[in-house]
Write an enzyme that holds these catalytic residues in place. Structure first.
Site, PDB file in Angstrom:
ATOM      1  N   ARG A   8      38.557  46.457  40.640  1.00 41.08           N
ATOM      2  CA  ARG A   8      38.926  45.694  39.438  1.00 41.08           C
ATOM      3  C   ARG A   8      40.129  46.409  38.843  1.00 41.08           C
ATOM      4  O   ARG A   8      40.055  47.598  38.527  1.00 41.08           O
ATOM      5  CB  ARG A   8      37.759  45.659  38.444  1.00 41.08           C
ATOM      6  N   HIS A  35      40.512  35.933  39.727  1.00 42.67           N
ATOM      7  CA  HIS A  35      39.145  36.435  39.528  1.00 42.67           C
ATOM      8  C   HIS A  35      38.191  35.663  40.455  1.00 42.67           C
ATOM      9  O   HIS A  35      37.324  34.916  40.006  1.00 42.67           O
ATOM     10  CB  HIS A  35      38.747  36.256  38.062  1.00 42.67           C
ATOM     11  N   GLN A  38      34.210  35.590  40.091  1.00 37.57           N
ATOM     12  CA  GLN A  38      33.702  34.753  39.006  1.00 37.57           C
ATOM     13  C   GLN A  38      33.585  33.292  39.449  1.00 37.57           C
ATOM     14  O   GLN A  38      32.602  32.615  39.175  1.00 37.57           O
ATOM     15  CB  GLN A  38      34.641  34.848  37.789  1.00 37.57           C
ATOM     16  N   ASP A 124      37.591  30.618  28.435  1.00 32.44           N
ATOM     17  CA  ASP A 124      37.513  32.077  28.533  1.00 32.44           C
ATOM     18  C   ASP A 124      38.090  32.637  27.233  1.00 32.44           C
ATOM     19  O   ASP A 124      38.673  31.888  26.428  1.00 32.44           O
ATOM     20  CB  ASP A 124      38.330  32.539  29.764  1.00 32.44           C
ATOM     21  N   CYS A 164      32.862  32.760  31.420  1.00 32.78           N
ATOM     22  CA  CYS A 164      32.567  33.918  32.269  1.00 32.78           C
ATOM     23  C   CYS A 164      31.949  35.082  31.496  1.00 32.78           C
ATOM     24  O   CYS A 164      31.426  36.011  32.110  1.00 32.78           O
ATOM     25  CB  CYS A 164      33.815  34.360  33.014  1.00 32.78           C
ATOM     26  N   ARG A 192      26.346  35.675  39.096  1.00 31.87           N
ATOM     27  CA  ARG A 192      27.329  36.673  39.552  1.00 31.87           C
ATOM     28  C   ARG A 192      26.653  37.606  40.558  1.00 31.87           C
ATOM     29  O   ARG A 192      27.237  37.961  41.583  1.00 31.87           O
ATOM     30  CB  ARG A 192      27.868  37.497  38.375  1.00 31.87           C
TER      31      ARG A 192
HETATM   32  N1  NVA Z   1      39.941  36.613  31.733  1.00 32.17           N
HETATM   33  C1  NVA Z   1      39.016  37.690  31.443  1.00 32.17           C
HETATM   34  C2  NVA Z   1      37.847  37.609  32.369  1.00 32.17           C
HETATM   35  C3  NVA Z   1      36.778  38.613  32.073  1.00 32.17           C
HETATM   36  C4  NVA Z   1      35.542  38.460  32.951  1.00 32.17           C
HETATM   37  C5  NVA Z   1      39.757  39.006  31.581  1.00 32.17           C
HETATM   38  O1  NVA Z   1      40.519  39.179  32.543  1.00 32.17           O
HETATM   39  O2  NVA Z   1      39.586  39.862  30.730  1.00 32.17           O
END
Ligand code: NVA
Length: 209
Positions: A8, A35, A38, A124, A164, A192
């Protein structure tokens, strides 16, 4: 010494560079741009609740971020439509939607139009990880892109709501929607785990039961 690596991070280029030199599968656990884990869980959740997503319409309301871009990629693979509505200046970056056929997504200035007859409404946070310095500007710009009961009424009567998580109640979604009957955010969060177990199975065994 390991069989799989999950990363990540921020720039997508970092993970791609790592993968170039890796002898084991590298999973994108989230980058600024995409992502995929997700979206595996989200689509699994949709299928579990409503059946095939093929031919369905997903409304994405808010920031055209990593999660949004991956919805577009999935639409190309699985054959559904994505209606995207963002505030002016936050539209999908054409370069990042490369490989996604124009037939798979439409942009809408008005979030109500994007939600019209949608099978799934999703959003989101307004500020993703790494963009915290833009927080104040984004809170102002995104104020009209909150998913509320009125937006959900524009969607199909059996439309689902997904996020998410973690969510900010009262910012990108009202409590009425995220805690309401259309919301499947907890099922989505649980999935998830299951989607990622399945991904490991495919990567390690090349098969899935
Ligand atoms: N768009 C958000 C997703 C978090 C699961 C981020 O990148 O922070």
């Amino acid at each position: 010494m390991v069989d799989v690596v999950m990363i990540r991070t921020y720039e997508q280029s970092k993970i791609e560079r790592f993968a170039e030199y890796s002898r084991v599968p590298v999973i994108n656990g989230l980058t600024n741009e995409y992502h995929p884990c997700q979206i595996l869980a989200d689509i699994f959740t949709y299928i579990e609740q409503r059946g095939s997503i093929e031919g369905r319409t997903v409304a994405w309301i808010g920031d055209s971020n990593n999660v949004c871009r991956t919805w577009l990629q999935a639409a190309e693979v699985l054959g559904f439509q994505v209606h995207v509505s963002t505030p002016p200046g936050y539209e999908i970056d054409g370069g990042r939607a490369t490989g996604v056929g124009a037939a798979r997504y439409r942009q809408f200035a008005d979030p109500r139009e994007a939600c019209r007859d949608a099978d799934l409404v999703t959003t989101d946070v307004w500020t993703s990880m790494g963009y915290e310095s833009e927080n104040e500007a984004r809170r102002k710009a995104f104020a009209g892109w909150r998913v509320d009961a009125e937006l959900m009424r524009a969607a199909r009567p059996d439309a689902l709501f997904m996020h998410c998580l973690p969510a900010h109640r009262g910012e990108e979604v009202t409590a009425e929607v995220i805690d309401g009957p259309s919301s499947v955010v907890w099922e989505e969060a649980e999935n998830r785990l299951h989607a990622q177990k399945a991904l490991l199975e495919v990567l390690l065994l090349g098969t899935i039961d």
